[in-house]
Design a protein around this motif. Structure first.
Motif, PDB file in Angstrom:
ATOM      1  N   PRO A  78       0.825  -1.222   0.000  1.00 62.95           N
ATOM      2  CA  PRO A  78       0.000   0.000   0.000  1.00 62.95           C
ATOM      3  C   PRO A  78       0.856   1.267   0.000  1.00 62.95           C
ATOM      4  O   PRO A  78       0.756   2.109   0.897  1.00 62.95           O
ATOM      5  CB  PRO A  78      -0.803  -0.137   1.297  1.00 62.95           C
ATOM      6  CG  PRO A  78       0.085  -0.896   2.219  1.00 62.95           C
ATOM      7  CD  PRO A  78       0.847  -1.866   1.332  1.00 62.95           C
ATOM      8  N   GLY A  80       0.745   3.788  -1.992  1.00 67.46           N
ATOM      9  CA  GLY A  80      -0.035   4.993  -2.233  1.00 67.46           C
ATOM     10  C   GLY A  80      -0.556   5.597  -0.940  1.00 67.46           C
ATOM     11  O   GLY A  80      -0.532   6.821  -0.753  1.00 67.46           O
ATOM     12  N   GLN A  81      -1.039   4.752  -0.016  1.00 68.38           N
ATOM     13  CA  GLN A  81      -1.502   5.239   1.283  1.00 68.38           C
ATOM     14  C   GLN A  81      -0.351   5.834   2.078  1.00 68.38           C
ATOM     15  O   GLN A  81      -0.521   6.835   2.783  1.00 68.38           O
ATOM     16  CB  GLN A  81      -2.149   4.087   2.070  1.00 68.38           C
ATOM     17  CG  GLN A  81      -2.783   4.501   3.390  1.00 68.38           C
ATOM     18  CD  GLN A  81      -3.968   5.407   3.201  1.00 68.38           C
ATOM     19  OE1 GLN A  81      -4.710   5.267   2.227  1.00 68.38           O
ATOM     20  NE2 GLN A  81      -4.158   6.352   4.117  1.00 68.38           N
ATOM     21  N   LEU A  84       0.267   9.275   0.736  1.00 65.30           N
ATOM     22  CA  LEU A  84      -0.788  10.199   1.159  1.00 65.30           C
ATOM     23  C   LEU A  84      -0.584  10.644   2.605  1.00 65.30           C
ATOM     24  O   LEU A  84      -0.664  11.843   2.916  1.00 65.30           O
ATOM     25  CB  LEU A  84      -2.152   9.531   0.995  1.00 65.30           C
ATOM     26  CG  LEU A  84      -3.357  10.345   1.482  1.00 65.30           C
ATOM     27  CD1 LEU A  84      -3.483  11.644   0.693  1.00 65.30           C
ATOM     28  CD2 LEU A  84      -4.639   9.513   1.371  1.00 65.30           C
ATOM     29  N   ASN A  85      -0.322   9.700   3.501  1.00 71.84           N
ATOM     30  CA  ASN A  85      -0.107  10.051   4.905  1.00 71.84           C
ATOM     31  C   ASN A  85       1.119  10.942   5.068  1.00 71.84           C
ATOM     32  O   ASN A  85       1.110  11.900   5.840  1.00 71.84           O
ATOM     33  CB  ASN A  85       0.038   8.778   5.741  1.00 71.84           C
ATOM     34  CG  ASN A  85      -1.238   7.980   5.817  1.00 71.84           C
ATOM     35  OD1 ASN A  85      -2.330   8.522   5.708  1.00 71.84           O
ATOM     36  ND2 ASN A  85      -1.113   6.674   5.982  1.00 71.84           N
ATOM     37  N   TYR A 151      -3.558  11.681  12.828  1.00 69.86           N
ATOM     38  CA  TYR A 151      -2.661  12.669  12.239  1.00 69.86           C
ATOM     39  C   TYR A 151      -2.126  13.649  13.292  1.00 69.86           C
ATOM     40  O   TYR A 151      -1.019  14.167  13.147  1.00 69.86           O
ATOM     41  CB  TYR A 151      -3.384  13.449  11.136  1.00 69.86           C
ATOM     42  CG  TYR A 151      -3.558  12.675   9.859  1.00 69.86           C
ATOM     43  CD1 TYR A 151      -2.451  12.174   9.164  1.00 69.86           C
ATOM     44  CD2 TYR A 151      -4.825  12.449   9.329  1.00 69.86           C
ATOM     45  CE1 TYR A 151      -2.607  11.471   7.989  1.00 69.86           C
ATOM     46  CE2 TYR A 151      -4.987  11.740   8.144  1.00 69.86           C
ATOM     47  CZ  TYR A 151      -3.873  11.257   7.479  1.00 69.86           C
ATOM     48  OH  TYR A 151      -4.019  10.545   6.312  1.00 69.86           O
ATOM     49  N   GLU A 231      -2.018   0.086   9.515  1.00 65.34           N
ATOM     50  CA  GLU A 231      -1.685   0.244   8.104  1.00 65.34           C
ATOM     51  C   GLU A 231      -2.340   1.487   7.519  1.00 65.34           C
ATOM     52  O   GLU A 231      -1.786   2.129   6.617  1.00 65.34           O
ATOM     53  CB  GLU A 231      -2.127  -1.004   7.339  1.00 65.34           C
ATOM     54  CG  GLU A 231      -1.778  -0.995   5.862  1.00 65.34           C
ATOM     55  CD  GLU A 231      -2.178  -2.284   5.177  1.00 65.34           C
ATOM     56  OE1 GLU A 231      -2.971  -2.195   4.216  1.00 65.34           O
ATOM     57  OE2 GLU A 231      -1.716  -3.355   5.604  1.00 65.34           O
ATOM     58  N   ARG A 232      -3.489   1.870   8.060  1.00 66.12           N
ATOM     59  CA  ARG A 232      -4.206   3.039   7.541  1.00 66.12           C
ATOM     60  C   ARG A 232      -3.445   4.333   7.781  1.00 66.12           C
ATOM     61  O   ARG A 232      -3.538   5.270   6.987  1.00 66.12           O
ATOM     62  CB  ARG A 232      -5.582   3.122   8.212  1.00 66.12           C
ATOM     63  CG  ARG A 232      -6.437   4.298   7.773  1.00 66.12           C
ATOM     64  CD  ARG A 232      -7.779   4.257   8.477  1.00 66.12           C
ATOM     65  NE  ARG A 232      -7.598   4.340   9.922  1.00 66.12           N
ATOM     66  CZ  ARG A 232      -7.501   5.502  10.594  1.00 66.12           C
ATOM     67  NH1 ARG A 232      -7.546   6.651   9.946  1.00 66.12           N
ATOM     68  NH2 ARG A 232      -7.347   5.487  11.904  1.00 66.12           N
ATOM     69  N   THR A 235       3.104   5.956   7.533  1.00 66.10           N
ATOM     70  CA  THR A 235       3.752   6.874   6.600  1.00 66.10           C
ATOM     71  C   THR A 235       4.618   6.074   5.623  1.00 66.10           C
ATOM     72  O   THR A 235       4.779   4.858   5.747  1.00 66.10           O
ATOM     73  CB  THR A 235       4.614   7.899   7.338  1.00 66.10           C
ATOM     74  OG1 THR A 235       5.629   7.211   8.093  1.00 66.10           O
ATOM     75  CG2 THR A 235       3.771   8.738   8.283  1.00 66.10           C
TER      76      THR A 235
END
Length: 296
Positions: A78, A80-81, A84-85, A151, A231-232, A235
């Motif tokens: 992942p 891409g995630q 994004l983070n 965040y 995982e969400r 970084t």
């Protein structure tokens, strides 16, 4: 009658300076090649078949170049995630650093108030504390606030960096007090003085600080891996650290060659944003590093 043309006298030390300059440039060139060779090898090997990376690490067959490592990596990891983070943390934390650090430095450099030197000394002391010492207290604080895997936990701790305050303070201290006094006489407010007088003067140093801040946040690993274990919220650096586990977990029979190829592909992708930032801002970065080094 013959006329003699006077030749200019040789400059003392000039003949010795030229070989020294050539030797210095040759040494710097070799040093640059030594640093760039592993990066170039990783970028090229990411396009080679996985089995060829292991069997022939230094060989290059242009007809065998492929994008399979990148395709498999995007399917298994992942990343891409992670990008994004990292982008969210980079924008938010970088904005806080570049806004608050110069303001705090301006107060330390140009204002006189009781305990100023003591407070600035306490800021400098934090530079001597290893990051590992602060992890447990910060993690307990994030847990008490309910900010684990958020965040806020990735952005707020360390957003106002002590080194940034110290650097900006040294640069702002060189701004002539006469400029600030003249602005006060004209009726300018303190924040107006900072934005209209101080900021244009320290812009090169601020650009250099921006590059360093982007690099530090982008490469930060220890704190994100502790406070963002899901995982969400992982970084990019956390995603890269768990690449091998993700690849072997998502594909049955993934061997060492497959893992190596996908690791190189992911590392190449992660290198691009930082490389672009540095290339675009290298002139400002060099000027910022040199800002305040010449007095007078």
């Amino acid at each position: 009658m013959t006329t003699r043309i006077a030749r200019p006298a040789p400059v003392p030390g000039r003949s010795r300076a030229l070989p020294a300059t050539i030797g210095s440039q040759a040494f710097l060139l070799l040093l640059a090649l030594a640093f760039l060779a592993p990066v170039a090898w990783a970028l090229i090997s990411a396009f080679k078949p996985a089995t060829q990376i292991i069997s022939d690490p230094v060989g290059l067959d242009l007809t065998a170049l492929t994008l399979d490592n990148y395709r498999r990596m995007f399917a298994d990891v992942p990343i891409g995630q992670g990008f994004l983070n990292t982008a969210v943390v980079l924008v938010a934390k970088g904005a806080i650093t570049l806004f608050c650090a110069p303001l705090a430095a301006y107060a330390f450099a140009k204002y006189r108030f009781p305990g100023r030197d003591l407070l600035f000394g306490m800021v400098l002391i934090t530079l001597m504390l290893p990051t590992i010492v602060l992890i447990i207290p910060l993690l307990l604080e994030m847990k008490a606030l309910g900010w684990v895997n958020t965040y806020q936990a990735l952005v707020l701790p360390g957003a106002v960096d002590a080194f940034a305050i110290f650097w900006m303070r040294q640069v702002i201290a060189d701004v002539p007090d006469e400029l600030l006094d003249a602005a006060r006489v004209d009726g300018a407010g303190e924040f107006g003085i900072f934005t209209r007088i101080v900021l244009p003067v320290i812009r090169p140093a601020l650009a250099g600080l921006a590059v360093l801040t982007v690099m530090n946040i982008y490469n930060d690993f220890v704190w994100p891996v502790v406070v963002a274990s899901s995982e969400r919220m992982a970084t990019l650096q956390v995603v890269l650290s768990t690449l091998a586990q993700n690849i072997t977990g998502n594909r049955v029979g993934a061997d060492y060659a497959t893992v190596t190829g996908e690791l190189l592909a992911a590392a190449s992708i992660a290198l691009i944003p930082l490389l672009l930032v540095f290339v675009a801002l290298q002139r400002h970065f060099i000027n910022g590093i040199l800002a305040g080094s010449v007095k007078g």
